[in-house]
Design a protein around this motif. Structure first.
Motif, PDB file in Angstrom:
ATOM      1  N   ASN A 148     -68.930 -33.596  -5.718  1.00 15.84           N
ATOM      2  CA  ASN A 148     -70.188 -33.637  -4.974  1.00 15.84           C
ATOM      3  C   ASN A 148     -69.989 -33.758  -3.467  1.00 15.84           C
ATOM      4  N   CYS A 149     -70.988 -33.283  -2.738  1.00 18.61           N
ATOM      5  CA  CYS A 149     -71.058 -33.447  -1.289  1.00 18.61           C
ATOM      6  C   CYS A 149     -72.502 -33.708  -0.894  1.00 18.61           C
ATOM      7  N   THR A 150     -72.671 -34.466   0.169  1.00 18.39           N
ATOM      8  CA  THR A 150     -73.986 -34.609   0.778  1.00 18.39           C
ATOM      9  C   THR A 150     -73.896 -34.135   2.214  1.00 18.39           C
ATOM     10  N   TYR A 151     -75.013 -33.642   2.728  1.00 22.81           N
ATOM     11  CA  TYR A 151     -75.023 -33.193   4.112  1.00 22.81           C
ATOM     12  C   TYR A 151     -76.276 -33.701   4.792  1.00 22.81           C
ATOM     13  N   SER A 152     -76.250 -33.696   6.116  1.00 19.89           N
ATOM     14  CA  SER A 152     -77.345 -34.341   6.848  1.00 19.89           C
ATOM     15  C   SER A 152     -78.269 -33.363   7.558  1.00 19.89           C
ATOM     16  N   ASN A 153     -77.811 -32.150   7.834  1.00 23.34           N
ATOM     17  CA  ASN A 153     -78.581 -31.216   8.656  1.00 23.34           C
ATOM     18  C   ASN A 153     -79.335 -30.225   7.771  1.00 23.34           C
ATOM     19  N   SER A 154     -80.644 -30.278   7.819  1.00 22.85           N
ATOM     20  CA  SER A 154     -81.446 -29.400   6.964  1.00 22.85           C
ATOM     21  C   SER A 154     -81.352 -27.938   7.383  1.00 22.85           C
ATOM     22  N   ALA A 155     -80.744 -27.658   8.538  1.00 19.00           N
ATOM     23  CA  ALA A 155     -80.576 -26.269   8.973  1.00 19.00           C
ATOM     24  C   ALA A 155     -79.494 -25.550   8.182  1.00 19.00           C
ATOM     25  N   PHE A 156     -78.658 -26.307   7.500  1.00 16.15           N
ATOM     26  CA  PHE A 156     -77.600 -25.673   6.714  1.00 16.15           C
ATOM     27  C   PHE A 156     -78.224 -24.904   5.551  1.00 16.15           C
ATOM     28  N   GLN A 157     -77.792 -23.654   5.411  1.00 12.22           N
ATOM     29  CA  GLN A 157     -78.400 -22.821   4.380  1.00 12.22           C
ATOM     30  C   GLN A 157     -77.376 -22.144   3.474  1.00 12.22           C
ATOM     31  N   TYR A 158     -76.117 -22.171   3.873  1.00 16.07           N
ATOM     32  CA  TYR A 158     -75.083 -21.501   3.090  1.00 16.07           C
ATOM     33  C   TYR A 158     -74.075 -22.557   2.637  1.00 16.07           C
ATOM     34  N   PHE A 159     -73.702 -22.474   1.365  1.00 13.62           N
ATOM     35  CA  PHE A 159     -72.890 -23.536   0.768  1.00 13.62           C
ATOM     36  C   PHE A 159     -71.731 -22.910   0.005  1.00 13.62           C
ATOM     37  N   MET A 160     -70.566 -23.426   0.252  1.00 15.22           N
ATOM     38  CA  MET A 160     -69.362 -22.875  -0.347  1.00 15.22           C
ATOM     39  C   MET A 160     -68.469 -23.991  -0.885  1.00 15.22           C
ATOM     40  N   TRP A 161     -67.678 -23.638  -1.849  1.00 17.44           N
ATOM     41  CA  TRP A 161     -66.603 -24.510  -2.340  1.00 17.44           C
ATOM     42  C   TRP A 161     -65.282 -23.769  -2.189  1.00 17.44           C
ATOM     43  N   TYR A 162     -64.335 -24.462  -1.573  1.00 21.60           N
ATOM     44  CA  TYR A 162     -62.985 -23.946  -1.435  1.00 21.60           C
ATOM     45  C   TYR A 162     -62.040 -24.843  -2.237  1.00 21.60           C
ATOM     46  N   ARG A 163     -60.990 -24.231  -2.758  1.00 19.48           N
ATOM     47  CA  ARG A 163     -59.966 -24.954  -3.493  1.00 19.48           C
ATOM     48  C   ARG A 163     -58.679 -24.852  -2.696  1.00 19.48           C
ATOM     49  N   GLN A 164     -57.959 -25.973  -2.575  1.00 21.92           N
ATOM     50  CA  GLN A 164     -56.713 -25.988  -1.822  1.00 21.92           C
ATOM     51  C   GLN A 164     -55.616 -26.627  -2.652  1.00 21.92           C
ATOM     52  N   TYR A 165     -54.619 -25.836  -2.987  1.00 20.25           N
ATOM     53  CA  TYR A 165     -53.432 -26.370  -3.636  1.00 20.25           C
ATOM     54  C   TYR A 165     -52.507 -26.963  -2.582  1.00 20.25           C
ATOM     55  N   SER A 166     -51.611 -27.845  -3.035  1.00 21.92           N
ATOM     56  CA  SER A 166     -50.719 -28.538  -2.124  1.00 21.92           C
ATOM     57  C   SER A 166     -49.906 -27.541  -1.296  1.00 21.92           C
ATOM     58  N   ARG A 167     -49.899 -27.749   0.007  1.00 21.84           N
ATOM     59  CA  ARG A 167     -49.124 -26.946   0.952  1.00 21.84           C
ATOM     60  C   ARG A 167     -49.554 -25.482   0.984  1.00 21.84           C
ATOM     61  N   LYS A 168     -50.816 -25.239   0.655  1.00 23.97           N
ATOM     62  CA  LYS A 168     -51.387 -23.901   0.739  1.00 23.97           C
ATOM     63  C   LYS A 168     -52.661 -23.950   1.571  1.00 23.97           C
ATOM     64  N   GLY A 169     -53.146 -22.783   1.977  1.00 26.44           N
ATOM     65  CA  GLY A 169     -54.439 -22.732   2.641  1.00 26.44           C
ATOM     66  C   GLY A 169     -55.570 -22.768   1.638  1.00 26.44           C
ATOM     67  N   PRO A 170     -56.763 -23.201   2.059  1.00 24.72           N
ATOM     68  CA  PRO A 170     -57.918 -23.186   1.158  1.00 24.72           C
ATOM     69  C   PRO A 170     -58.268 -21.768   0.740  1.00 24.72           C
ATOM     70  N   GLU A 171     -58.800 -21.628  -0.490  1.00 29.01           N
ATOM     71  CA  GLU A 171     -59.250 -20.330  -0.974  1.00 29.01           C
ATOM     72  C   GLU A 171     -60.689 -20.474  -1.481  1.00 29.01           C
ATOM     73  N   LEU A 172     -61.484 -19.457  -1.213  1.00 33.25           N
ATOM     74  CA  LEU A 172     -62.894 -19.506  -1.588  1.00 33.25           C
ATOM     75  C   LEU A 172     -63.058 -19.458  -3.105  1.00 33.25           C
ATOM     76  N   LEU A 173     -63.871 -20.393  -3.596  1.00 33.88           N
ATOM     77  CA  LEU A 173     -64.122 -20.493  -5.036  1.00 33.88           C
ATOM     78  C   LEU A 173     -65.552 -20.063  -5.373  1.00 33.88           C
ATOM     79  N   MET A 174     -66.507 -20.593  -4.644  1.00 32.95           N
ATOM     80  CA  MET A 174     -67.919 -20.314  -4.923  1.00 32.95           C
ATOM     81  C   MET A 174     -68.674 -20.196  -3.610  1.00 32.95           C
ATOM     82  N   TYR A 175     -69.713 -19.337  -3.614  1.00 31.83           N
ATOM     83  CA  TYR A 175     -70.522 -19.087  -2.413  1.00 31.83           C
ATOM     84  C   TYR A 175     -71.973 -18.960  -2.846  1.00 31.83           C
TER      85      TYR A 175
END
Lengths: 112, 114
Positions: free
Chosen positions: B22-49
């Motif tokens: 879970n995540c919470t956010y404070s700014n109601s202007a945010f309209q796009y939401f993503m989840w990234y997955r990051q394995y150890s010693r790797k860059g994040p990769e997009l999971l969901m949009y």
């Protein structure tokens, strides 16, 4: 597709030295982002470019940091002079569609 | 208050369990939401949009957005040891033009025990 390519993978340098990090974005991606990741602060946006033009550098911590994108296939992030608190993993990401980033594998910087 | 809050974990669950991140956010202007997955010693990769309230499903993953509560979730069904990673939520406002930088949560470290 080779993805976003960053070099070097690891960099150990002494305080006061100049450090240059390099990034080759994915061909056709028109946006490029530099992030810094630490345990304490997570992923922080430093600067981003659209069509090679810097759009927002408000995340660059100090004047010691500078970034350039001379063409669509290359960008650099420079730290001069480097300090121990600059130690972090620096990521470059590119994007063609808003929000859909492809990250590189990062450069792990250690300043001693 | 930080713009995006995320429990860092670690969260440890047995293989096969349903995971809720879970995540919470404070700014109601945010309209796009993503989840990234990051394995150890790797860059994040997009999971969901996603950009709307409600659920979006992709295989074993479901992203849920509640804009009225400023709350986003990622559910993983039938969790596997290969799901062990750090999961970062990311959000952005609508800019109407070129790409903007994403604001990331600090990430939740997930461990799936075999």
């Amino acid at each position: 597709d080779a993805g976003v390519i960053q070099s070097p993978r690891h960099e150990v340098t002494e305080m006061g030295q100049e450090v240059t990090l390099r990034c080759k974005p994915i061909s056709g991606h028109n946006s490029l982002f530099w992030y810094r990741q630490t345990m304490m602060r997570g992923l922080e946006l430093l600067i981003y470019f659209n069509n090679n033009v810097p759009i927002d550098d408000s995340g660059m911590p100090e004047d010691r940091f500078s970034a350039k994108m001379p063409n669509a296939s290359f960008s650099t992030l420079k730290i001069q002079p480097s300090e121990p608190r600059d130690s972090a993993v620096y990521f470059c990401a590119s994007s063609q569609i808003q929000g859909r980033y492809t990250f590189g594998s990062g450069t792990r910087l250690t300043v001693v | 208050q930080k713009e995006v809050e995320q429990d860092p974990g670690p969260l440890s669950v047995p293989e096969g369990a349903i995971v809720s991140l879970n995540c919470t956010y404070s700014n109601s202007a945010f309209q796009y939401f993503m989840w990234y997955r990051q394995y150890s010693r790797k860059g994040p990769e997009l999971l969901m949009y996603t950009y709307s309230s409600g659920n979006k499903e992709d295989g074993r993953f479901t992203a849920q957005v509640d804009k009225s509560s400023k709350y986003i979730s990622l559910f993983i069904r039938d969790s596997q040891p290969s799901d062990s990673a750090t999961y970062l939520c990311a959000i952005r406002a609508y800019s109407g033009g070129g790409a903007d930088g994403l604001t990331f949560g600090k990430g939740t470290h997930l461990i799936i025990q075999p």
